[in-house]
Design a protein around this motif. Structure first.
Motif, PDB file in Angstrom:
ATOM      1  N   SER A 150       0.814  -1.217   0.000  1.00 50.14           N
ATOM      2  CA  SER A 150       0.000   0.000   0.000  1.00 50.14           C
ATOM      3  C   SER A 150       0.843   1.261   0.000  1.00 50.14           C
ATOM      4  CB  SER A 150      -0.981   0.009   1.181  1.00 50.14           C
ATOM      5  OG  SER A 150      -0.312   0.155   2.412  1.00 50.14           O
ATOM      6  N   ILE A 151       1.982   1.246   0.685  1.00 44.98           N
ATOM      7  CA  ILE A 151       2.812   2.448   0.691  1.00 44.98           C
ATOM      8  C   ILE A 151       3.525   2.611  -0.654  1.00 44.98           C
ATOM      9  CG2 ILE A 151       4.987   1.641   1.709  1.00 44.98           C
ATOM     10  CD1 ILE A 151       2.996   4.832   2.617  1.00 44.98           C
ATOM     11  N   ALA A 152       3.821   1.490  -1.309  1.00 49.06           N
ATOM     12  CA  ALA A 152       4.363   1.580  -2.670  1.00 49.06           C
ATOM     13  C   ALA A 152       3.313   2.168  -3.609  1.00 49.06           C
ATOM     14  CB  ALA A 152       4.816   0.210  -3.155  1.00 49.06           C
TER      15      ALA A 152
ATOM     16  N   GLY B 216       3.117   5.900  -2.994  1.00 49.85           N
ATOM     17  CA  GLY B 216       4.231   6.638  -3.601  1.00 49.85           C
ATOM     18  C   GLY B 216       4.084   6.783  -5.100  1.00 49.85           C
ATOM     19  N   PHE B 217       3.724   5.711  -5.775  1.00 52.38           N
ATOM     20  CA  PHE B 217       3.561   5.789  -7.228  1.00 52.38           C
ATOM     21  C   PHE B 217       2.346   6.620  -7.618  1.00 52.38           C
ATOM     22  CE2 PHE B 217       6.364   2.018  -7.101  1.00 52.38           C
ATOM     23  CZ  PHE B 217       7.364   2.494  -7.944  1.00 52.38           C
TER      24      PHE B 217
ATOM     25  N   ASN C 234      -4.394   9.713  -0.913  1.00 58.24           N
ATOM     26  CA  ASN C 234      -4.784   8.733  -1.932  1.00 58.24           C
ATOM     27  C   ASN C 234      -5.089   7.409  -1.242  1.00 58.24           C
ATOM     28  OD1 ASN C 234      -2.330   7.090  -1.777  1.00 58.24           O
ATOM     29  ND2 ASN C 234      -1.291   8.731  -2.884  1.00 58.24           N
ATOM     30  N   PHE C 235      -5.598   6.469  -1.998  1.00 56.84           N
ATOM     31  CA  PHE C 235      -6.017   5.192  -1.431  1.00 56.84           C
ATOM     32  C   PHE C 235      -4.883   4.486  -0.698  1.00 56.84           C
ATOM     33  CE2 PHE C 235      -6.389   0.566  -1.702  1.00 56.84           C
ATOM     34  CZ  PHE C 235      -7.540   0.377  -0.947  1.00 56.84           C
ATOM     35  N   GLY C 236      -3.691   4.468  -1.291  1.00 54.98           N
ATOM     36  CA  GLY C 236      -2.556   3.787  -0.670  1.00 54.98           C
ATOM     37  C   GLY C 236      -2.226   4.358   0.695  1.00 54.98           C
ATOM     38  N   GLN C 237      -2.240   5.684   0.791  1.00 55.70           N
ATOM     39  CA  GLN C 237      -1.962   6.326   2.081  1.00 55.70           C
ATOM     40  C   GLN C 237      -3.042   5.974   3.107  1.00 55.70           C
ATOM     41  OE1 GLN C 237      -1.778  10.276   0.267  1.00 55.70           O
ATOM     42  NE2 GLN C 237       0.139  10.601   1.371  1.00 55.70           N
ATOM     43  N   SER C 238      -4.290   6.072   2.694  1.00 53.44           N
ATOM     44  CA  SER C 238      -5.399   5.790   3.601  1.00 53.44           C
ATOM     45  C   SER C 238      -5.364   4.344   4.075  1.00 53.44           C
ATOM     46  CB  SER C 238      -6.733   6.084   2.927  1.00 53.44           C
ATOM     47  OG  SER C 238      -6.814   7.443   2.590  1.00 53.44           O
ATOM     48  N   PHE C 239      -5.145   3.419   3.141  1.00 55.79           N
ATOM     49  CA  PHE C 239      -5.086   2.008   3.501  1.00 55.79           C
ATOM     50  C   PHE C 239      -3.938   1.752   4.465  1.00 55.79           C
ATOM     51  CE2 PHE C 239      -3.697  -2.349   3.158  1.00 55.79           C
ATOM     52  CZ  PHE C 239      -4.884  -3.057   3.198  1.00 55.79           C
ATOM     53  N   HIS C 240      -2.784   2.357   4.207  1.00 56.76           N
ATOM     54  CA  HIS C 240      -1.602   2.171   5.060  1.00 56.76           C
ATOM     55  C   HIS C 240      -1.902   2.607   6.493  1.00 56.76           C
ATOM     56  CE1 HIS C 240       2.730   1.529   5.529  1.00 56.76           C
ATOM     57  NE2 HIS C 240       2.744   2.605   6.305  1.00 56.76           N
TER      58      HIS C 240
END
Length: 137
Positions: free
Chosen positions: A22-24, A27-28, A46-52
Motif C-alpha cells: 500500500s505504501i508503494a 508513492g507511485f 490517496n487510497f494507498g496512504q489511507s489504507f496504510h
C-alpha cells in the motif's frame, strides 16, 4: 489455542506485506498525480496512504490480541515472540510519528516493518512445528 496463535501470527505477517504494497501504491500514485499536475499539499491523500494508515491500526490491534493469546497457548517462547511483535509495533507507531518531522527516519520505519513480519512469521512457524506429546501404544 495453538492454531489461533498461528493464525494471528500469520495474519500480522501478511498484513505487513499489504502495508508494504500500500505504501508503494501511495508513492507511485503521488508521482503519477504530480506528473498530471495535481497539487500535492497538506490536504492531499490517496487510497494507498489511507489504507496504510488504517491497516497500521489494525496491525496494532492484532498484535495486542496476539499477545493475549500467547498466554493461553503452549508454544515454546510464544510469549516472548508475541512480546517482541508488540514491542516492534509500538516502535513502528513511534517511528511513523517522528518520521513526519524527520523524513530520513522513514527508512527505519520500513526496516522495522520487515522485522515485524519476520518475527511474526517465525512465531507462526514455531506454532506449526511444536512437538505433539507422544502417545503410548
Amino acid at each position: 489455542m495453538r492454531a489461533v496463535y498461528r493464525v494471528l501470527a500469520s495474519a500480522i505477517a501478511v498484513a505487513v506485506v499489504l502495508q508494504v504494497a500500500s505504501i508503494a501504491l501511495a508513492g507511485f500514485t503521488i508521482a503519477s498525480d504530480a506528473e498530471d499536475g495535481t497539487t500535492i499539499g497538506a490536504d492531499y491523500s490517496n487510497f494507498g496512504q489511507s489504507f496504510h494508515s488504517i491497516a497500521g491500526t489494525a496491525i496494532g490491534l492484532l498484535a495486542l490480541v496476539f499477545l493475549i493469546v500467547s498466554f493461553l497457548t503452549d508454544v515454546p517462547r510464544g510469549r516472548m515472540l508475541a512480546g517482541i511483535v508488540v514491542g516492534l509495533v509500538v516502535l513502528q507507531f513511534l517511528l511513523a510519528i517522528v518520521s513526519f518531522g524527520v523524513p530520513a527516519l522513514g527508512i527505519l520505519h520500513g526496516i522495522n516493518g520487515l522485522a515485524i513480519a519476520s518475527v511474526a512469521g517465525a512465531a507462526s512457524r514455531r506454532a506449526a512445528t511444536v512437538a505433539q506429546p507422544a502417545t503410548s501404544g
